[in-house]
Design an enzyme around this catalytic site. Structure first.
Site, mmCIF file in Angstrom:
data_model
loop_
_atom_site.group_PDB
_atom_site.id
_atom_site.type_symbol
_atom_site.label_atom_id
_atom_site.label_comp_id
_atom_site.label_asym_id
_atom_site.label_seq_id
_atom_site.Cartn_x
_atom_site.Cartn_y
_atom_site.Cartn_z
ATOM 1 N N SER A 1 28.048 34.275 53.943
ATOM 2 C CA SER A 1 28.335 34.793 55.262
ATOM 3 C C SER A 1 27.070 35.061 55.988
ATOM 4 O O SER A 1 26.419 33.793 56.091
ATOM 5 C CB SER A 1 29.184 36.061 55.092
ATOM 6 O OG SER A 1 29.376 36.797 56.191
ATOM 7 N N HIS A 2 26.750 36.239 56.319
ATOM 8 C CA HIS A 2 25.603 36.347 57.094
ATOM 9 C C HIS A 2 24.254 36.494 56.223
ATOM 10 O O HIS A 2 23.155 36.887 56.787
ATOM 11 C CB HIS A 2 25.915 37.684 57.761
ATOM 12 C CG HIS A 2 26.108 38.793 56.751
ATOM 13 N ND1 HIS A 2 27.303 38.639 56.195
ATOM 14 C CD2 HIS A 2 25.382 39.817 56.299
ATOM 15 C CE1 HIS A 2 27.406 39.860 55.464
ATOM 16 N NE2 HIS A 2 26.177 40.380 55.481
ATOM 17 N N ASP B 1 28.042 34.339 62.979
ATOM 18 C CA ASP B 1 27.201 34.289 61.681
ATOM 19 C C ASP B 1 27.308 33.149 60.968
ATOM 20 O O ASP B 1 27.990 32.036 61.426
ATOM 21 C CB ASP B 1 27.722 35.599 60.846
ATOM 22 C CG ASP B 1 28.873 35.596 60.387
ATOM 23 O OD1 ASP B 1 29.700 34.762 60.815
ATOM 24 O OD2 ASP B 1 29.192 36.007 59.146
ATOM 25 N N ASP C 1 29.113 31.750 58.589
ATOM 26 C CA ASP C 1 30.339 31.292 58.247
ATOM 27 C C ASP C 1 31.420 31.739 59.397
ATOM 28 O O ASP C 1 32.615 31.140 59.336
ATOM 29 C CB ASP C 1 30.986 31.655 56.824
ATOM 30 C CG ASP C 1 31.404 33.077 56.929
ATOM 31 O OD1 ASP C 1 30.590 33.882 57.612
ATOM 32 O OD2 ASP C 1 32.156 33.470 56.375
ATOM 33 N N ASP D 1 32.655 34.033 60.995
ATOM 34 C CA ASP D 1 33.701 35.139 60.975
ATOM 35 C C ASP D 1 33.244 36.558 61.756
ATOM 36 O O ASP D 1 34.170 37.116 62.237
ATOM 37 C CB ASP D 1 34.374 35.556 59.787
ATOM 38 C CG ASP D 1 33.267 36.106 58.714
ATOM 39 O OD1 ASP D 1 32.095 35.973 58.968
ATOM 40 O OD2 ASP D 1 33.781 36.175 57.418
ATOM 41 N N ARG D 2 31.841 36.508 61.840
ATOM 42 C CA ARG D 2 31.258 37.768 62.859
ATOM 43 C C ARG D 2 30.935 37.417 64.055
ATOM 44 O O ARG D 2 30.926 36.146 64.237
ATOM 45 C CB ARG D 2 30.098 38.136 62.137
ATOM 46 C CG ARG D 2 30.326 38.870 60.452
ATOM 47 C CD ARG D 2 29.243 39.463 59.869
ATOM 48 N NE ARG D 2 29.427 40.049 58.669
ATOM 49 C CZ ARG D 2 28.764 40.928 58.232
ATOM 50 N NH1 ARG D 2 27.796 41.568 58.833
ATOM 51 N NH2 ARG D 2 29.199 41.611 57.146
ATOM 52 N N LYS E 1 38.363 37.500 59.678
ATOM 53 C CA LYS E 1 37.952 38.034 60.845
ATOM 54 C C LYS E 1 37.506 36.384 61.532
ATOM 55 O O LYS E 1 37.289 35.521 60.806
ATOM 56 C CB LYS E 1 36.853 38.955 60.699
ATOM 57 C CG LYS E 1 35.641 38.563 59.856
ATOM 58 C CD LYS E 1 34.818 39.884 59.881
ATOM 59 C CE LYS E 1 33.720 39.634 58.714
ATOM 60 N NZ LYS E 1 33.986 40.273 57.404
HETATM 61 C C1 G16 Z 1 29.916 44.099 54.278
HETATM 62 C C2 G16 Z 1 30.567 44.952 55.467
HETATM 63 C C3 G16 Z 1 32.100 44.710 55.553
HETATM 64 C C4 G16 Z 1 32.621 43.309 55.538
HETATM 65 C C5 G16 Z 1 31.842 42.467 54.237
HETATM 66 C C6 G16 Z 1 32.134 41.108 54.327
HETATM 67 O O1 G16 Z 1 30.455 44.807 53.109
HETATM 68 O O2 G16 Z 1 30.155 46.294 55.603
HETATM 69 O O3 G16 Z 1 32.579 45.502 56.533
HETATM 70 O O4 G16 Z 1 34.105 43.263 55.390
HETATM 71 O O5 G16 Z 1 30.508 42.819 54.474
HETATM 72 O O6 G16 Z 1 31.803 40.475 55.383
HETATM 73 P P1 G16 Z 1 31.308 39.055 55.747
HETATM 74 O O7 G16 Z 1 32.276 38.204 54.866
HETATM 75 O O8 G16 Z 1 30.998 38.681 57.172
HETATM 76 O O9 G16 Z 1 30.016 39.001 54.781
HETATM 77 P P2 G16 Z 1 29.708 45.721 52.411
HETATM 78 O O10 G16 Z 1 30.235 45.916 51.048
HETATM 79 O O11 G16 Z 1 28.383 44.972 52.112
HETATM 80 O O12 G16 Z 1 29.423 46.696 53.298
#
Ligand code: G16
Length: 550
Positions: free
Chosen positions: A116-117, A280, A282, A284-285, A379
């Site tokens: 992801s990010h 981001d 991938d 989704d953000r 997302k």
């Molecule tokens: C973080 C965010 C969450 C999100 C998760 C996954 O998780 O706080 O809201 O759902 O990342 O997001 P992505 O798939 O865009 O990486 P955490 O557990 O680090 O707080």
């Protein structure tokens, strides 16, 4: 097809977090590490009748190790007997695009290769997660079972065949199975055209409306060039950093004001276009910035909910909305005004799936720059940006004016998140324990005009399948003299790859329009201080200030 059985041994800690298994690339590069996880995944999801006749989707965000991982997953999926494997060209599919393809092609599920990010490259992060047939992330009972299996694994099966050619569109037959390389962008574009008024958005651009989209050298570049420039007629150059790179150009592909600082600086300058946006790693953000006006993700969810009816897909109204517990309560007030249900779920997109499948909600979102609707089960960064554009095309007001009139109608929820990163795990646990032990005694206590209404460790009771998820964050809820609400939430991140990350979420509602539009950190200063004090963070961790403030 010749199948080999490879002997292996368990690795410690292959536990999927908030969003799949995320580790350093170097961890994934250990022999058998990824294979163990994939084998455990297939063992858990294998239906009684096997995988014959079933389709698996595979895609990733193009980061370093994407190709190697995809070839391994293909060979292990073939050994399991999948009949069809659909892969994005060059291994590229955004996370929402995978979700759409699973649904569109009625696949059994999909494997997403992404962290992801998080930063990429040989020293960066890698990740893998599985999405089920509804297109959404596997629920906890599946991820827990994968973990349990990975801790007892002794062998896995893999087909001996040459690597698939991921660069050429078309179908190849391997034994009884077919591998199809599909256009990464086409199905997603069709879906967006069904949801939004593309003519209205095209007319907006024709009227001279200007935009910059920063793809951050991540997966959305090809999607954004196609949608914004080729189809909607925004001038070439509207999309910047549009070529996916394996290391994201050395940057963190995280669309916030820190990592998308070039976009932020532009949007706050005299040269700012009307609208700025980013996505981001991938896809989704999303981040949205109006001219001179960044939009907090929690506010964005509220504004999109209040204005979604401008887009054809949502013109008939919304079933309901949901937000993750730490996300600000701004959307709750909109839901109340619309007379629709509003759900509070644990952090992580997987918790929205049941509500979406049961038509209890249409939109949902998280404070961490994620929003989406029932069109997929992830997302969706570009979806959110297109919904903004659709709303602006119909209302012809600026982002700033839209936000200010939103606050005037509903009040403003000042909101911030303070992250303390890479803390030694035992110290982070000590902080959480310290807060937890105080919770039973906090109710009724007063701190500088704020009285604690309740304090608890959040548990979620899924209203659809009855499952219960405990320990989803510590929350302290306050009321002040004006009977307005404030909140502090503490939780440990489930996505970090080094040590532990403590997240503090701080929020205060302001109903008085004369006090809207202030600097967020100033407006919340007293509550932030209290949040640090209640956690005893400096004494227990040696950290007096957060590493990232959003
Ligand atoms: C973080 C965010 C969450 C999100 C998760 C996954 O998780 O706080 O809201 O759902 O990342 O997001 P992505 O798939 O865009 O990486 P955490 O557990 O680090 O707080």
């Amino acid at each position: 097809m010749n199948i080999s059985t490879i002997q292996t041994q368990p690795f410690e800690g292959q536990k999927p977090g908030t969003s799949g298994l995320r580790k350093k690339v170097t961890v994934f590069q250990q022999p058998h590490y990824l294979a163990n996880f994939v084998a455990s995944l297939f063992a858990v999801i294998k239906p009684a009748e096997g995988f014959a006749g079933k389709t698996l989707v595979i895609g990733g965000d193009g980061r370093f190790y994407n190709d190697t991982a995809i070839q391994l997953v293909i060979k292990m999926a073939l050994a399991q007997g999948f009949s069809k494997i659909l892969i994005g060209q060059n291994g590229i599919l955004s996370t929402p695009a995978v979700s759409n393809i699973i649904r569109e092609y009625q696949a059994f599920g999909g494997v997403i290769l992404s962290a992801s990010h998080n930063a990429g490259g040989p020293d960066g992060d890698f990740g893998i997660k599985f999405n089920i047939a509804n297109g959404g992330p596997a629920p906890e009972k599946i991820t827990d079972a994968i973990y349990a299996h990975s801790q007892t694994i002794s062998s896995y099966d893999i087909v001996d065949c040459s690597d698939a050619d991921l660069s050429t569109l078309g179908v190849t037959t391997v034994g009884n199975a077919v591998i199809e390389i599909i256009d990464s962008v086409a199905d997603y574009v069709v879906l967006m055209q069904k949801l939004f008024d593309f003519n209205a958005i095209r007319a907006l651009f024709q009227s001279g409306f200007t935009m910059r989209f920063d793809a951050m050298h991540a997966v959305t570049g090809p999607y954004a060039h196609k949608i914004f420039e080729d189809i909607l007629g925004a001038p070439k150059g509207t999309v910047v950093n549009g070529t996916p790179l394996t290391d994201f150009g050395g940057h963190h592909p995280d669309p916030n004001l820190v990592h998308a600082h070039e976009l932020y600086a532009l949007m706050m300058s005299d040269a700012a276009p009307d609208f700025g946006a980013a996505s981001d790693g991938d896809g989704d953000r999303n981040l949205v910035i109006g001219r001179g006006m960044p939009v907090a993700p929690s506010d964005a969810l509220a504004v999109l909910t209040a204005n979604a009816h401008h887009a054809p897909a949502y013109a008939a109204g919304l079933f309901g909305v949901a937000r993750s517990m730490p996300t600000s309560c701004a959307v709750d007030r909109v839901a109340q005004a619309l007379g629709i249900e509003c759900f509070e779920t644990p952090t992580g997109w997987k918790f929205f799936g049941n509500l979406l499948d049961a038509n209890r909600i249409t939109l949902c979102g998280e404070e961490s720059a994620g929003a989406s609707s029932n069109h997929v089960r992830e997302k969706d960064g570009l979806w959110a940006i297109l919904l903004w554009l659709n709303i602006l095309a119909k209302t012809r007001v600026s982002v700033k004016a839209l936000l200010e009139s939103h606050w005037a109608t509903y009040g403003q929820n000042y909101y911030t998140r303070h992250d303390f990163e890479e803390i030694e795990t035992d110290k982070a646990n000590a902080v959480m324990t310290h807060i937890k032990t105080q919770l039973p005694n906090l109710a009724g206590q007063t701190f500088g005009g704020l009285t604690v209404q309740s304090a608890d460790d959040f548990s979620y009771h899924d209203p659809i399948d009855g499952s219960v998820s405990h320990h989803q964050g510590l929350r302290v809820l306050f009321t002040d003299e004006a009977n307005e609400n404030a909140r502090i939430v503490y939780r440990l991140s489930g996505t970090g790859t080094v040590g532990a990350t403590i997240r503090m979420y701080i929020e205060r509602y302001e109903g008085d329009a004369r006090k809207h539009g202030q600097d967020t950190q100033n407006a919340l200063a007293a509550l932030i201080q209290l949040a640090y004090r209640l956690a005893n963070i400096e004494t227990l961790t040696g950290r007096g200030a957060a590493d990232v403030v959003t």
